[in-house]
Design an enzyme around this catalytic site. Structure first.
Site, mmCIF file in Angstrom:
data_model
loop_
_atom_site.group_PDB
_atom_site.id
_atom_site.type_symbol
_atom_site.label_atom_id
_atom_site.label_comp_id
_atom_site.label_asym_id
_atom_site.label_seq_id
_atom_site.Cartn_x
_atom_site.Cartn_y
_atom_site.Cartn_z
ATOM 1 N N HIS A 17 1.031 -1.320 0.155
ATOM 2 C CA HIS A 17 -0.175 -0.105 -0.162
ATOM 3 C C HIS A 17 0.720 1.272 0.158
ATOM 4 C CE1 HIS A 17 -3.887 2.076 1.990
ATOM 5 N NE2 HIS A 17 -3.286 2.749 1.002
ATOM 6 N N GLU A 200 -11.430 3.256 5.910
ATOM 7 C CA GLU A 200 -10.143 4.270 6.433
ATOM 8 C C GLU A 200 -11.142 5.171 7.085
ATOM 9 O OE1 GLU A 200 -8.332 6.173 3.541
ATOM 10 O OE2 GLU A 200 -6.396 7.075 4.764
ATOM 11 N N ASP A 278 1.749 3.854 2.884
ATOM 12 C CA ASP A 278 0.676 4.722 2.156
ATOM 13 C C ASP A 278 1.130 6.094 1.424
ATOM 14 O OD1 ASP A 278 -1.787 5.397 1.569
ATOM 15 O OD2 ASP A 278 -2.727 5.971 3.626
ATOM 16 N N ASP A 279 1.674 6.999 2.231
ATOM 17 C CA ASP A 279 2.062 8.388 1.560
ATOM 18 C C ASP A 279 3.307 8.769 2.324
ATOM 19 O OD1 ASP A 279 -0.021 8.917 -0.649
ATOM 20 O OD2 ASP A 279 -1.020 8.498 1.156
#
Ligand code: HPA
Ligand code: ZN
Length: 334
Positions: A17, A200, A278-279
């Site tokens: 992810h 989420e 994720d980021d």
């Protein structure tokens, strides 16, 4: 570096992810802004980092889409992904599945080909330089229409043999998975694997929809599934992988504090949880930072960290023989 830090970094793992646009570090954002003559609303790298205080998912998305505007050429996408692979390799990642958001770029006039060719060349380089394997996940932006998602899937046609899966990201509330049931069915018919962000910020009902209407192979995040015992039982029974992102959850206020993070509860319940970044440029850390922060906040044992790494291979979109080989190498490493 403590023993636990080195243990975490050395642990062979997969990242499942990761939004490649979310690995755009402020330094590279400035360099690309200058290279491409693009104005950005920040005076310095420190100024950029100071803007990264988010109250929710949408606060982040507004800044994340604005940042992506500096990405203009194939070389930019190549450099972005190459920087990610260098960091991931240092963190013990041996296989990475990269999500990319074509619509963020095609809607600004950047051709799909330019995005995907830059990413693919960095992926080939990373395999050669670091021995890291990787795959692409084309993510549809859920705040846009079903029709726009279909157009994006059509644009991907020439590269279908080099795209592993489709995903679904962006603003979750108000954009339920059901909106994309037909485009996910079309992607499956083209032989693509399926994943979707669900649970989420959105309710457990969205996780049910991802399972029942999108027929996903895995769930990105999935935190709010824990509110529904029957749903948890089902996810366990079906061996559904959850791609959990602790530092993201903290920065986007999905959890009030990492001390409240449910990662060990997920494992105790028998859920196939994994840890991902994720980021990373926006949330303060790459994958090893996420393992380390979760381990510190929740007192994860080495056995639990190993389980998370095992789950990352089992939940990957690699073929069964490659998964078996990774699990053997993990056992040999231990
Ligand atoms: N959620 C939804 N969309 C996203 C995310 C996320 O965590 N990161 C990048 N796009
Ligand atoms: Zn995400």
């Amino acid at each position: 570096m403590t023993d636990l830090d080195s243990f975490i970094r050395a642990l062979p793992k997969a990242e499942l992810h990761l939004h490649i646009e979310g690995s755009l570090e402020p330094e590279l954002m400035f360099a690309l802004a200058e290279r491409n003559g693009v104005a950005i609303p920040y005076a310095s790298v420190e100024d950029v980092r100071a803007a990264y205080a988010f109250g929710n998912l949408q606060d982040f998305l507004d800044i994340y889409y604005a940042g992506a505007d500096v990405l203009r050429t194939s070389q930019d996408f190549h450099d972005l992904a190459a920087a990610y692979f260098d960091r991931a390799t240092a963190d013990g990642v041996v296989h990475a599945e990269l999500m990319f958001d074509p619509q963020t770029h095609t809607d600004r006039g950047i051709p799909f080909a330019m995005v995907v060719e830059g990413l693919l060349s960095a992926m080939a380089d990373a395999q050669a330089r670091h021995g890291i394997s990787s795959a692409l996940i084309l993510s549809f932006l859920r705040h846009l229409s079903e029709e726009a998602a279909f157009a994006t899937l059509a644009a991907a046609d020439p590269w279908l043999d080099r795209i592993a899966a489709v995903g679904l990201d962006s603003s979750e509330n108000g954009h339920p998975p059901e909106k994309f049931a037909r485009v996910f069915a079309a992607a499956a018919a083209k032989g693509l694997r399926l994943t979707a962000h669900a649970g989420e910020e959105g309710p457990p009902a969205y996780v049910y929809q991802a399972l029942d209407l999108l027929h996903v192979d895995r769930i990105d995040h999935g935190n709010r599934a824990l509110e529904d015992d029957a749903l948890v039982d089902r996810l366990v029974r079906e061996g559904m992988t959850l791609t959990v992102c602790p530092l993201s959850n903290l920065k986007l206020c999905v959890v009030p504090d990492l001390a409240d993070h449910p990662i060990d509860r997920m494992l105790d319940l028998g859920l196939r949880a994994t840890i991902n970044s994720d980021d990373p440029a926006y949330f303060g850390g790459y994958i090893a930072d996420n393992y380390r922060a979760a381990a510190a906040a929740r007192g994860l044992t080495r056995a639990q960290l190993v389980q998370l790494a095992r789950n990352s291979f089992i939940g990957s979109f690699l073929p069964a023989d490659a998964i078996a080989a990774h699990l053997e190498r993990l056992d040999a490493h231990l």
